[in-house]
Design a protein around this motif. Structure first.
Motif, PDB file in Angstrom:
ATOM      1  N   LYS A  63       0.838  -1.385   0.056  1.00 12.19           N
ATOM      2  CA  LYS A  63       0.200  -0.194  -0.269  1.00 12.19           C
ATOM      3  C   LYS A  63       0.580   1.356  -0.082  1.00 12.19           C
ATOM      4  CE  LYS A  63      -3.988  -2.187   0.571  1.00 12.19           C
ATOM      5  NZ  LYS A  63      -4.798  -2.838  -0.485  1.00 12.19           N
ATOM      6  N   TYR A 125      -3.322   8.328  -1.732  1.00 13.46           N
ATOM      7  CA  TYR A 125      -2.392   7.554  -0.239  1.00 13.46           C
ATOM      8  C   TYR A 125      -3.637   6.657   0.393  1.00 13.46           C
ATOM      9  CZ  TYR A 125       2.334   9.265  -1.143  1.00 13.46           C
ATOM     10  OH  TYR A 125       3.073  10.298  -1.903  1.00 13.46           O
ATOM     11  N   ASP A 126      -3.442   5.549   0.788  1.00 16.82           N
ATOM     12  CA  ASP A 126      -3.944   4.338   1.544  1.00 16.82           C
ATOM     13  C   ASP A 126      -3.741   4.902   2.497  1.00 16.82           C
ATOM     14  OD1 ASP A 126      -4.799   1.992  -0.466  1.00 16.82           O
ATOM     15  OD2 ASP A 126      -2.494   2.273  -0.712  1.00 16.82           O
ATOM     16  N   THR A 151      -5.805  11.419   0.984  1.00 16.11           N
ATOM     17  CA  THR A 151      -6.031  10.393   1.590  1.00 16.11           C
ATOM     18  C   THR A 151      -7.141   9.035   1.116  1.00 16.11           C
ATOM     19  OG1 THR A 151      -4.925  10.434   3.801  1.00 16.11           O
ATOM     20  CG2 THR A 151      -6.140   8.969   3.313  1.00 16.11           C
ATOM     21  N   ARG A 152      -7.515   8.106   0.652  1.00 17.95           N
ATOM     22  CA  ARG A 152      -8.885   7.318  -0.142  1.00 17.95           C
ATOM     23  C   ARG A 152      -9.945   6.734   0.701  1.00 17.95           C
ATOM     24  NH1 ARG A 152      -9.320   2.878   1.666  1.00 17.95           N
ATOM     25  NH2 ARG A 152      -6.648   1.426   2.178  1.00 17.95           N
ATOM     26  N   GLY A 155      -8.721   4.836   4.271  1.00 15.15           N
ATOM     27  CA  GLY A 155      -8.037   5.108   4.845  1.00 15.15           C
ATOM     28  C   GLY A 155      -7.716   5.907   6.167  1.00 15.15           C
TER      29      GLY A 155
END
Ligand SMILES: C[S@@+](CC[C@H](N)C(=O)[O-])C[C@H]1O[C@@H](n2cnc3c(N)ncnc32)[C@H](O)[C@@H]1O
Length: 207
Positions: A63, A125-126, A151-152, A155
């Motif tokens: 990730k 980002y994860d 951030t997804r 996440g």
């Protein structure tokens, strides 16, 4: 570093006025002694605390993780020991980034100012971690907004907030407003070890 000059550096860091150029200059002066002064001199454990927390809450193998305000890369190294994530880092200080680059724990490392918009895609980002950067005259509560944006959904953002600024800068009100807006869920903000002081260990989940 002699105790006197170490205190002078810390005083300078803690008395920054919020001017980015001044911050860059202060860390240019401190970079080479930073780890010795914080880890050895002050028992700075925040990078370990954050890496442990993030790795315990999320499956990160493969990730993408951003270390925001990564400094010399202490947290990247700690996270790399716990997960085979793809770790990027950014910081306002080129001198701190030069030292982070030598650690070999990061993919992309770049300069960025967390007090403004970040040049990363929405949901890129994860997970995001941020250690030691929400502190006196560095980055204020609004810095969380961009970390949430990049951030997804689902996440995590794991960050420290120095205990001195937690109430003074009303972090909890801002984090609750992020929660109320539907952008993120505020999961935790417990008191945690940091160095000579304590911090709040904030866990947000992006929505
Ligand atoms: C106390 S150090 C923490 C560094 C690292 N995360 C650690 O835990 O060792 C604070 C870091 O925040 C960075 N910083 C300060 N203001 C910043 C800003 N506006 N944007 C990005 N980084 C910033 C500094 O350059 C410094 O590397």
């Amino acid at each position: 570093m002699e105790a006197k000059s170490k205190n002078r550096t810390l005083n300078r860091i803690y008395n920054l006025t919020g001017n980015p150029d001044e911050c860059v200059e202060a860390y240019k002066e401190w970079a080479d002694h930073y780890e010795e002064d914080t880890v050895d001199g002050m028992g700075y454990v925040a990078p370990t605390v954050v890496a442990e927390k993030l790795a315990s809450l999320a499956k990160l193998d493969g990730k993408s993780v951003l270390d925001a305000g990564c400094g010399t890369g202490l947290a990247g190294v700690e996270l790399a020991e716990r997960a085979s994530a793809l770790i990027d880092g950014m910081d306002i200080s080129p001198d701190m980034l030069d030292l982070a680059r030598k650690k070999g724990a990061y993919e992309d490392l770049r300069t960025a100012d967390m007090t403004g918009p970040l040049d990363y895609k929405t949901n890129q980002y994860d997970a995001v971690m941020c250690v030691g950067t929400f502190t006196h005259a560095h980055v204020g509560p609004k810095g969380f907004d961009e970390l949430v944006r990049i951030t997804r959904p689902g996440g995590l953002i794991v960050a420290t907030v120095h205990e001195d600024v937690w109430d003074a800068d009303d972090y909890l009100a801002h984090l609750k407003s992020l929660d109320a807006s539907g952008a993120a869920r505020l999961k935790e903000y417990d008191v945690a070890p940091y160095h000579l002081h304590k911090c709040r260990l904030v866990v947000l989940e992006a929505v």
